[in-house]
Design a protein around this motif. Structure first.
Motif, PDB file in Angstrom:
ATOM      1  N   GLN A 118       0.839  -1.214   0.000  1.00 42.58           N
ATOM      2  CA  GLN A 118       0.000   0.000   0.000  1.00 42.58           C
ATOM      3  C   GLN A 118       0.865   1.251   0.000  1.00 42.58           C
ATOM      4  N   LEU A 119       0.262   2.370  -0.370  1.00 45.58           N
ATOM      5  CA  LEU A 119       0.964   3.649  -0.289  1.00 45.58           C
ATOM      6  C   LEU A 119       0.881   4.217   1.121  1.00 45.58           C
ATOM      7  N   ASP A 175      -0.986  10.255   1.948  1.00 50.59           N
ATOM      8  CA  ASP A 175      -0.462  11.434   1.257  1.00 50.59           C
ATOM      9  C   ASP A 175       0.110  12.490   2.195  1.00 50.59           C
ATOM     10  N   ARG A 190       3.189  10.027  -6.302  1.00 48.95           N
ATOM     11  CA  ARG A 190       2.566   8.747  -6.653  1.00 48.95           C
ATOM     12  C   ARG A 190       1.057   8.861  -6.699  1.00 48.95           C
ATOM     13  N   THR A 191       0.538  10.032  -6.390  1.00 47.84           N
ATOM     14  CA  THR A 191      -0.911  10.281  -6.469  1.00 47.84           C
ATOM     15  C   THR A 191      -1.091  11.709  -6.974  1.00 47.84           C
ATOM     16  N   GLN A 237      -0.432  14.296  -4.314  1.00 48.69           N
ATOM     17  CA  GLN A 237       1.015  14.489  -4.096  1.00 48.69           C
ATOM     18  C   GLN A 237       1.610  15.389  -5.177  1.00 48.69           C
ATOM     19  N   VAL A 291      -2.314  -1.098  -7.060  1.00 47.50           N
ATOM     20  CA  VAL A 291      -2.263   0.255  -6.490  1.00 47.50           C
ATOM     21  C   VAL A 291      -1.734   1.236  -7.533  1.00 47.50           C
ATOM     22  N   TYR A 292      -0.723   0.797  -8.282  1.00 45.54           N
ATOM     23  CA  TYR A 292      -0.178   1.652  -9.347  1.00 45.54           C
ATOM     24  C   TYR A 292      -1.274   2.019 -10.348  1.00 45.54           C
ATOM     25  N   SER A 341      -4.538   1.995 -10.073  1.00 48.85           N
ATOM     26  CA  SER A 341      -5.674   2.778  -9.583  1.00 48.85           C
ATOM     27  C   SER A 341      -5.261   4.160  -9.083  1.00 48.85           C
ATOM     28  N   GLN A 342      -4.101   4.285  -8.449  1.00 47.03           N
ATOM     29  CA  GLN A 342      -3.758   5.568  -7.804  1.00 47.03           C
ATOM     30  C   GLN A 342      -2.670   6.362  -8.505  1.00 47.03           C
ATOM     31  N   THR A 343      -1.706   5.671  -9.125  1.00 47.58           N
ATOM     32  CA  THR A 343      -0.549   6.390  -9.680  1.00 47.58           C
ATOM     33  C   THR A 343      -0.697   6.657 -11.182  1.00 47.58           C
TER      34      THR A 343
END
Ligand code: ADP
Length: 190
Positions: free
Chosen positions: A57-58, A61, A90-91, A94, A149-150, A152-154
């Motif tokens: 997980q990340l 933020d 990464r988001t 951010q 995660v990459y 969906s979020q990054t």
């Protein structure tokens, strides 16, 4: 010259960053390395980070942005001819925070180098790295989680930086030197 090196986990951000540091004297900020250093030293931040990283997980933020801001204000970063941001942002929040932070220092992100690598190759590279890296997150279950995660979020950041006209797509599939040459061409003054 401030550069963001962007790409999925295993895309070669660390490897290409090393080369850019040597070639252009940039200061390297790798949020992954920074967090792993805190984990190794057993700091409060390290204890929190460990829980997220081992789950793929990340880190939240706000926490990540605070850590980044401190690092960026250090004399080493301030006195360098530029900074290479590796693993951050990464988001989208951010990225917005980074833009504000740099603006407050009279600076900006000049280039976002997007390392684009096929998914099967990403998994291969991370599994191979896991044999020697000792990284708690280079195992197949965590790798799959990190790729989710990459996506969906990054990955949405790609479009964010395309809109800002800062995104430089690079084919990250070939060998290290070929990729390095593509990067040099992409950031050379026009
Ligand atoms: P990779 O790109 O191979 O995943 P990194 O060393 O960049 O390796 O990151 C490892 C882990 O550290 C991430 O999976 C995440 O848990 C955490 N991390 C690193 N950078 C950030 C960030 N900017 N925001 C949130 N978490 C981060």
């Amino acid at each position: 010259m401030n550069i963001v090196i962007f790409g999925a986990p295993g895309s070669g951000k660390g490897t290409q960053s090393e080369r850019l540091i040597n070639r252009y004297g940039l200061h390297h900020i790798s949020t992954g390395e920074l967090l792993r250093d805190h984990i190794a030293r057993g700091t409060e931040l390290g204890k929190i980070a460990d829980k997220y990283i081992s789950q793929g997980q990340l880190i939240p933020d706000q926490l990540m942005v605070d850590v980044l801001a401190d690092t960026l204000r250090s004399p080493k970063a301030q006195n360098a001819p530029g900074v290479i941001f590796d693993g951050f942002p990464r988001t989208v929040p951010q990225a917005q925070a980074l833009a504000k932070l740099l603006e407050s220092l009279g600076k900006t992100v000049d280039h976002v180098i997007g390392l684009e690598v096929d998914e099967d190759q990403l998994i291969d590279r991370m599994l191979r790295r896991g044999l020697t890296s000792g990284r708690a997150d280079d195992n197949i279950d965590t790798i799959k989680k990190r790729l989710d995660v990459y996506h969906s979020q990054t990955a949405p950041l790609r479009q964010y930086y395309i809109n800002e006209k800062k995104y430089r797509p690079i084919d990250g599939n070939p060998d290290v030197d070929t990729i390095a040459q593509s990067i040099d061409r992409a950031i050379a003054p026009k």
